[in-house]
Design an enzyme around this catalytic site. Structure first.
Site, short mmCIF file in Angstrom:
data_model
loop_
_atom_site.label_atom_id
_atom_site.label_comp_id
_atom_site.label_asym_id
_atom_site.label_seq_id
_atom_site.Cartn_x
_atom_site.Cartn_y
_atom_site.Cartn_z
N CYS A 1 -43.43 55.22 -3.84
CA CYS A 1 -42.05 55.22 -4.32
C CYS A 1 -41.01 55.22 -3.19
CB CYS A 1 -41.82 56.41 -5.23
SG CYS A 1 -42.54 57.94 -4.62
N HIS B 1 -35.37 59.84 -5.73
CA HIS B 1 -35.52 60.17 -4.31
C HIS B 1 -34.30 59.67 -3.53
CE1 HIS B 1 -39.51 61.29 -5.22
NE2 HIS B 1 -40.19 60.28 -4.71
#
Ligand code: A2P
Length: 336
Positions: free
Chosen positions: A126, A234
């Site tokens: 990710c 994130h």
């Protein structure tokens, strides 16, 4: 398309089902797969309930595509068995990413590496996906020399147990710990396991995967990955040194013209990317775009994306879409 979702009850699996439905991916038959303990349970998809099956039943159904998010060991064991019956596996775990015989794909950047022969395709980590989405067009234009990245990663990247740990801490309940320390009101410089070189596996994924995706190891990357108590996505503080000088307005123009990248950068209105605003979106958001005044040809960026979306489920579904659009997936009906 006969589509198996392996790990359908998990955090990423759930988002995969949501993304398949939202993007109207042509699913003629859905095969949700999970562990023994979930077999027989029902899972909703587009208003209908589907029964969860085990691995062998899913393989016997010979799906055209299997989207995997059930952990590395599960993938190492089962992905080849799907591939043997002609299924194209797109795998979210780290099991196959650095295997030189497997492609590691962000479709907008290197979808062109895919061929009909690729039966196990790896979805990158990710934090790597959002990094390369923003850096690829800049690398093409100015040639990167060195990248320094510090991440601020959401607990959702660790899985259900970590989200629960944070919820328990916030509610003052004692429960199972996903991390070696409390995560609420804390920051852990520890994502994934520590390696012999003193870095974490997550940090080394940023280093190695970005070079594989960009098909170039002439630039260097160094990373520090930190877990923080957010749930929406994130964030990354990124410093890039280029071989060539740049114009900051041209950087903004390049990024704002890159499909899948959205520039959010208006200091007058306090506009910059944040996990709370990136949550549930498919794009990669870039802001705080500014020249690094301490060094030549250097740039600072702040990059945020929903790690369960573009960082995982969306990218996986986009790989499947790329295979379909480019006629790279064999429909199993024709090979049995
Ligand atoms: P289950 O819910 O039955 O345990 P997460 O990463 O969010 O924890 O999700 C992991 C996903 O992988 C879940 O859907 C889980 O199913 C599934 N899973 C774990 N181990 C296996 C296995 N051996 N075979 C199939 N699915 C598995």
């Amino acid at each position: 398309m006969k589509v198996a979702v392996v790990g359908a009850t998990g955090m990423v699996g759930n988002v995969m089902l949501k993304v398949l439905a939202e993007r109207n991916f042509e699913v003629t038959e859905l095969i949700p797969v999970a562990s023994e303990r979930s077999i027989g349970k029902q899972i909703p998809y587009k208003g209908k309930n589907y029964t969860i099956v085990g691995m062998q039943d899913a393989i016997d159904a010979k799906p055209d595509v299997a989207l995997f998010s059930a952990g590395g060991d599960t993938s190492l064991k089962w992905a080849p068995k799907f591939a043997e019956v002609g299924t194209t596996v797109i795998d979210n775990s780290s099991a196959w990413r650095m295997d030189t015989t497997k492609k590691l794909v962000v479709p907008e950047i290197n979808g062109d590496v895919l061929t009909k022969e690729d039966k196990i395709i790896a979805n990158p980590n990710c934090s790597t996906i959002q990094l390369v989405m923003a850096l690829a067009p800049l690398h093409e234009r100015y040639t990167m020399k060195r990248v320094i990245v510090s991440t601020y990663q959401s607990v959702s990247g660790t899985g259900v147990k970590a989200v629960q740990q944070l919820a328990n801490e916030e509610a003052g309940i004692e429960g199972e710990m996903a991390y070696p320390h409390p995560i609420g009101r804390n920051a852990l410089p520890h994502c994934d396991v520590f390696l012999e070189n003193g870095y974490t596996k997550e940090e080394m994924k940023l280093v190695k995967e970005s070079k594989k995706i960009l098909r170039d190891d002439s630039f260097s990357v160094t990373a520090t990955a930190v877990r923080i108590p957010t749930a929406g996505g994130h964030s990354e503080s990124v410093n890039v040194e280029f071989e060539n000088d740049f114009n900051i307005n041209e950087i903004r123009k390049i990024l704002s013209e890159t499909p899948g990248v959205v520039v959010q950068d208006n200091l007058d209105t306090n506009t910059y990317p944040m996990p709370i605003t990136a949550h549930d979106k498919d794009d990669v958001f870039v802001g705080r775009i500014r020249r690094d005044e301490s060094q030549e040809n250097s740039l600072n960026l702040w990059i945020v994306s929903d790690n369960l979306r573009k960082g995982a489920a969306t990218n996986t579904v986009q790989i499947a879409e790329y295979l379909v659009e480019n006629n790279l997936v064999k429909l199993n009906e024709y090979i049995s």
